[in-house]
Write an enzyme that holds these catalytic residues in place. Structure first.
Site, PDB file in Angstrom:
ATOM      1  N   CYS A  15      92.295  45.030-125.361  1.00 26.14           N
ATOM      2  CA  CYS A  15      92.127  44.515-126.722  1.00 26.14           C
ATOM      3  C   CYS A  15      92.563  43.061-126.778  1.00 26.14           C
ATOM      4  CB  CYS A  15      92.959  45.349-127.698  1.00 26.14           C
ATOM      5  SG  CYS A  15      93.062  44.689-129.357  1.00 26.14           S
ATOM      6  N   PRO A  16      91.843  42.148-127.384  1.00 26.31           N
ATOM      7  CA  PRO A  16      90.602  42.364-128.122  1.00 26.31           C
ATOM      8  C   PRO A  16      89.349  41.995-127.322  1.00 26.31           C
ATOM      9  CG  PRO A  16      91.435  40.200-128.658  1.00 26.31           C
ATOM     10  CD  PRO A  16      92.325  40.758-127.549  1.00 26.31           C
TER      11      PRO A  16
END
Lengths: 77, 186
Positions: A15-16
């Site tokens: 992430c991200p």
């Protein structure tokens, strides 16, 4: 996985990054085209659902297979 | 992402804004144009450098217009050559490989060691490199504003920052944040 126009390998990314790279790829695609994403980040499952809801890129399919997460997104243009 | 594709993304958002944003109940009235995220970044350590850039880049990917206002130690996040450190001092929540008394954590060289370990761990776990994440924010159209007052306070020169950073004050922030859907202080 069914047919797709572009493929994105987001395995090993956290992430991200899977979302960022998917967004970048979708921006280069035309409306109606399908992006196939592979990821290993378990958080990507909820993230892609949310991404789809908020951006309008339809999540056609998602599944877990061989410890990887597979998504097919239809570009909203 | 190029300027072009970014503007395409912006255009696209106008069509999706009609869908009520999740969790927008009780929020500001539906607005014209893209959703907006305003962030104040006030911390200058390696660990705290991530939240503003992760949230900003993700929000921009979700078609938000994003501005980050960097103030006080947050200005370190704008340096051309990032040299951010992490410390366990004053941070009892930081997971340690072995229990260590606070006095030990304060020894010379400990901060450098912690930083090295943290960077190694992040790299091993596939966490994005900070400079790369920051560049993504710039490419995707996140606006970066440095606090003029803090620059003056610390006798800093804006030439140390990456390209594209604007200078402004509190009023500049409010100019953007006034109709932001989400405002965060980090």
């Amino acid at each position: 996985m069914a047919e797709y126009n572009q493929e994105l390998d987001a395995t090993g990314l956290n992430c991200p990054l899977p979302i960022l790279k998917a967004k970048k790829t979708l921006a280069s695609m035309s409306s109606g085209e399908v992006l196939y994403v592979t990821a290993t980040d378990p958080g990507s499952v909820k993230d892609f659902e949310s991404f789809s809801q908020q951006t309008g890129h339809e999540l056609l399919e998602q599944k877990e297979e061989d410890g990887k997460y597979h998504f097919r997104l239809k570009c909203a243009g | 992402m190029t300027e072009q594709s970014n503007s395409a993304a912006q255009g696209q958002s106008t069509s999706t804004v009609q869908q009520p944003a999740q969790g927008a109940q009780g929020g500001p009235a539906p607005q014209e144009g893209p959703k907006k995220l305003a962030i104040i970044a006030s911390k200058g350590s390696l660990d705290w450098a991530y939240p503003p850039f992760i949230l900003a880049s993700t929000a921009a990917s979700l078609d938000y217009e994003v501005e980050i206002f960097f103030t006080f130690y947050g200005l370190q996040l704008l340096d051309r050559d990032l040299d951010l450190q992490v410390s366990s001092l004053g941070n009892p929540g930081m997971p340690m490989p072995m229990p260590m008394p606070v006095m030990g954590q304060a020894l010379p060289g400990m901060q450098a060691m912690m930083t090295k370990m943290m960077k190694r761990k992040m790299s091993a776990k596939g966490v994005v490199d900070l400079a790369e994440l920051r560049q993504t924010c710039v490419d995707i159209g996140v606006k970066l504003v440095a606090c003029q007052m803090t620059l003056d306070l610390f006798d800093m020169d804006s030439s140390r920052f990456i390209d594209g950073v604007e200078l402004g004050g509190a009023a500049t922030f409010f100019g953007f944040a006034e109709d932001a859907n989400i405002s965060l202080f980090i």
